[in-house]
Design a protein around this motif. Structure first.
Motif, short mmCIF file in Angstrom:
data_model
loop_
_atom_site.label_atom_id
_atom_site.label_comp_id
_atom_site.label_asym_id
_atom_site.label_seq_id
_atom_site.Cartn_x
_atom_site.Cartn_y
_atom_site.Cartn_z
N GLY A 197 76.71 -58.95 86.82
CA GLY A 197 77.12 -57.66 86.30
C GLY A 197 78.59 -57.39 86.49
O GLY A 197 79.40 -58.30 86.63
N ILE A 198 78.93 -56.11 86.48
CA ILE A 198 80.29 -55.66 86.68
C ILE A 198 80.40 -55.11 88.09
O ILE A 198 79.61 -54.26 88.50
CB ILE A 198 80.67 -54.57 85.66
CG1 ILE A 198 80.56 -55.11 84.23
CG2 ILE A 198 82.09 -54.04 85.93
CD1 ILE A 198 80.72 -54.05 83.16
N LEU A 224 78.61 -52.11 89.84
CA LEU A 224 78.78 -50.95 88.99
C LEU A 224 77.74 -50.93 87.87
O LEU A 224 77.11 -49.91 87.60
CB LEU A 224 80.19 -50.95 88.42
CG LEU A 224 80.65 -49.78 87.58
CD1 LEU A 224 80.68 -48.51 88.42
CD2 LEU A 224 82.04 -50.06 87.02
N VAL A 225 77.56 -52.09 87.23
CA VAL A 225 76.58 -52.26 86.14
C VAL A 225 75.89 -53.59 86.38
O VAL A 225 76.55 -54.62 86.49
CB VAL A 225 77.26 -52.27 84.76
CG1 VAL A 225 76.24 -52.51 83.65
CG2 VAL A 225 78.02 -50.98 84.52
N GLY A 238 89.77 -49.83 92.42
CA GLY A 238 89.12 -49.63 91.13
C GLY A 238 89.15 -50.82 90.18
O GLY A 238 88.62 -50.74 89.08
N GLU A 239 89.75 -51.94 90.59
CA GLU A 239 89.74 -53.13 89.73
C GLU A 239 88.30 -53.55 89.47
O GLU A 239 87.46 -53.52 90.37
CB GLU A 239 90.52 -54.28 90.36
CG GLU A 239 90.54 -55.49 89.46
CD GLU A 239 91.48 -56.58 89.94
OE1 GLU A 239 91.18 -57.75 89.62
OE2 GLU A 239 92.47 -56.29 90.60
N GLU A 240 88.00 -53.93 88.24
CA GLU A 240 86.65 -54.34 87.87
C GLU A 240 86.64 -55.79 87.41
O GLU A 240 87.60 -56.26 86.80
CB GLU A 240 86.12 -53.45 86.74
CG GLU A 240 85.99 -52.01 87.16
CD GLU A 240 85.70 -51.08 86.00
OE1 GLU A 240 85.66 -51.53 84.83
OE2 GLU A 240 85.52 -49.88 86.26
N GLN A 291 75.43 -64.00 88.31
CA GLN A 291 74.71 -64.12 89.58
C GLN A 291 74.89 -65.53 90.13
O GLN A 291 74.84 -66.51 89.38
CB GLN A 291 73.23 -63.83 89.40
CG GLN A 291 72.44 -63.89 90.68
CD GLN A 291 70.98 -63.53 90.46
OE1 GLN A 291 70.52 -63.40 89.34
NE2 GLN A 291 70.26 -63.35 91.54
N GLY A 292 75.17 -65.63 91.41
CA GLY A 292 75.34 -66.92 92.05
C GLY A 292 76.78 -67.42 92.04
O GLY A 292 77.09 -68.37 92.73
#
Length: 77
Positions: free
Chosen positions: A32-33, A71-72, A40-42, A47-48
């Motif tokens: 995800g995000i 976050l998501v 706040g950097e995204e 996964q993994g």
């Protein structure tokens, strides 16, 4: 800040996975995000795969350590 156009493709979830904070350089427990809770950097990550290490980006002195928070969450089918 993450954004989206079509809310139909997202659903709200109260899973505690969104409350956990992860240090840099560990294996991402979910796809995800992730967002750095200090600056706040995204980043998007599978996964993994490993969350960015400490030297991926630096905070100015006194801002706090880098911690990634989901976050998501992405779900594959």
């Amino acid at each position: 800040m993450a954004s989206f156009k079509y809310a139909i493709h997202l659903r709200q979830d109260s899973n505690n996975a969104f409350d956990q904070k992860h240090p840099p350089g560990i294996v991402a427990p979910y796809a995800g995000i992730y967002r750095c809770v200090v600056c706040g950097e995204e980043i998007g990550i599978a996964q993994g795969h490993t969350l960015p290490p400490q030297n991926h980006h630096q905070h100015p002195a006194g801002r706090g350590r880098i911690e990634w928070q989901l976050l998501v969450q992405a779900h594959g089918h």
